[in-house]
Design a protein around this motif. Structure first.
Motif, mmCIF file in Angstrom:
data_model
loop_
_atom_site.group_PDB
_atom_site.id
_atom_site.type_symbol
_atom_site.label_atom_id
_atom_site.label_comp_id
_atom_site.label_asym_id
_atom_site.label_seq_id
_atom_site.Cartn_x
_atom_site.Cartn_y
_atom_site.Cartn_z
ATOM 1 N N LEU A 48 0.846 -1.187 0.000
ATOM 2 C CA LEU A 48 0.000 0.000 0.000
ATOM 3 C C LEU A 48 0.883 1.239 0.000
ATOM 4 N N ARG A 100 -7.734 2.334 4.112
ATOM 5 C CA ARG A 100 -6.973 1.674 3.049
ATOM 6 C C ARG A 100 -6.541 0.269 3.466
ATOM 7 N N ARG A 139 -8.086 -1.611 5.395
ATOM 8 C CA ARG A 139 -9.275 -2.470 5.419
ATOM 9 C C ARG A 139 -9.440 -3.219 4.105
ATOM 10 N N ARG A 140 -8.947 -2.652 3.012
ATOM 11 C CA ARG A 140 -9.085 -3.301 1.705
ATOM 12 C C ARG A 140 -8.332 -4.633 1.642
ATOM 13 N N ASP A 197 -8.713 -6.920 3.643
ATOM 14 C CA ASP A 197 -9.685 -7.946 4.023
ATOM 15 C C ASP A 197 -10.507 -8.426 2.830
ATOM 16 N N ASP A 198 -10.476 -7.684 1.719
ATOM 17 C CA ASP A 198 -11.190 -8.121 0.525
ATOM 18 C C ASP A 198 -10.547 -9.352 -0.095
ATOM 19 N N GLN A 220 -11.416 -3.839 13.574
ATOM 20 C CA GLN A 220 -10.740 -4.438 12.423
ATOM 21 C C GLN A 220 -9.840 -5.588 12.868
ATOM 22 N N ASP A 259 -16.525 4.472 6.322
ATOM 23 C CA ASP A 259 -15.916 3.467 5.458
ATOM 24 C C ASP A 259 -16.170 2.055 5.965
ATOM 25 N N TRP A 260 -16.217 1.882 7.295
ATOM 26 C CA TRP A 260 -16.365 0.536 7.836
ATOM 27 C C TRP A 260 -17.761 -0.045 7.582
ATOM 28 N N TRP A 288 -19.399 -1.280 2.773
ATOM 29 C CA TRP A 288 -19.508 -2.515 1.998
ATOM 30 C C TRP A 288 -20.938 -3.057 1.973
ATOM 31 N N HIS A 298 -13.597 -11.824 -3.973
ATOM 32 C CA HIS A 298 -13.873 -11.898 -2.537
ATOM 33 C C HIS A 298 -14.017 -13.367 -2.156
#
Length: 326
Positions: free
Chosen positions: A19, A46, A48-49, A51-52, A97, A211-212, A215, A253
């Motif tokens: 990142l 950022r 967190r992405r 986890d995708d 998270q 953001d959290w 999704w 995913h």
């Protein structure tokens, strides 16, 4: 980026280097400027992405170190009251998270401790939305051992966030309440909570959402609807909505789709469609291969056990052999 390519890059250069656009977080100690909470929140979003495409076994240490860093800032730095509240909100978000990654990798005691720490930090920050979400995580973890307590905590999560929470947050918390009711076998309450989630999501406009919670969209809500009806033993309601939603769900995913497919496979078994269940389970096995998460295999184990009752069917026999080899 495909998950395996992403894993290759992070193995060779580390998660942080994957990142490069993330600004370095400030060091603990000294005066902390008013912009620091915002910068840390952007960094957390950022990260967190990850986890995708990665499971909790890959992300837990990274998320935990972020949480500890922010906790060090709060402990050792000097800052205004407003900045302190901002840091506490970031800490609550990071604890959630890290707790989720812990839960995903089978570290259940660590997950609970992080969720409780998140709830405390969110309360201190007077951040009702994050406090509600922390309770929702605790409810989700509690359901397998105490269904009624899980329902009660999930209901508290909605009440804590309150009616003025962002629409996406309310949709997220109500769909988790619906899941708690479904696990507890409460069909009417499940339907009411799903309706509340749909109504909340319909209110979402161009206003920014946390953001959290970003999704949560119509596809995710469809999937939760199908999961709930599967849990309640209503395959005729579950199968169509899951088939439609999962046909639109990106294979990138991998962990989440393999989990969701396990509910579709279970719904097919409930409906007596054994070969369809085997087809879906085979897809879930492929997606879960190499994912650093304990949950797909945990979810698929009872499905495979039930399919074993039909091993005389060639498709089922081939699937069982594949599962054993995996």
């Amino acid at each position: 980026m495909h998950r395996r390519g992403f894993l290759k890059s992070t193995t060779s250069v580390g998660l942080a280097a994957a990142l490069p656009d993330i600004a370095h977080a400030p060091s603990a100690g000294g005066r902390i400027g008013s912009d620091v909470p915002r910068r840390l929140q952007q960094r957390t979003a950022r990260l967190r992405r990850l986890d995708d495409v990665l499971g909790g076994g890959d992300t837990y240490r990274t998320y935990l170190s972020e949480y500890h860093h922010t906790r060090g800032l709060l402990r050792d730095g000097s800052y205004t009251q407003d900045t302190g509240r901002g840091l506490l909100s970031v800490l609550a978000e990071q604890a959630q998270q890290a707790g989720w990654a812990a839960f995903d990798s089978g570290r259940h005691a660590e997950a609970r401790g992080l969720y409780e720490a998140s709830h405390k930090a969110a309360q201190q920050a007077e951040d009702a939305q994050l406090a509600g979400n922390a309770l929702a995580f605790l409810a989700y973890q509690q359901l397998p051992t105490d269904r009624q307590a899980g329902v009660q905590v999930a209901a508290r999560s909605c009440a804590t966030a309150g009616p003025h929470a962002a629409p996406g947050v309310r949709a997220l918390l109500y769909e988790r309440l619906a899941w708690a009711h479904a696990v507890a076998g409460q069909a009417d309450e499940t339907e009411h909570a799903l309706e509340a989630a749909h109504d909340a999501l319909a209110e979402a406009d161009d206003a920014p959402q946390p953001d959290w919670a970003s999704w949560v969209d119509s596809t995710e809500l469809q999937i939760m609807t199908g999961r709930c009806w599967t849990e309640l033993g209503r395959p005729l309601r579950a199968v169509p909505v899951l088939e439609t939603a999962l046909s639109q769900y990106d294979n990138r995913h991998a962990r989440d789709k393999s989990l969701y497919l396990s509910w579709l496979a279970r719904a097919y078994l409930q409906a007596g469609e054994v070969e369809q269940a085997a087809r879906v389970t085979d897809q879930a096995l492929d997606l879960s291969s190499g994912v650093a998460s304990v949950r797909p295999r945990e979810r698929l184990a009872p499905v495979l056990k039930r399919l074993a009752e039909h091993r005389s069917l060639p498709k089922v026999a081939a699937l069982l052999d594949k599962a054993r080899a995996a």
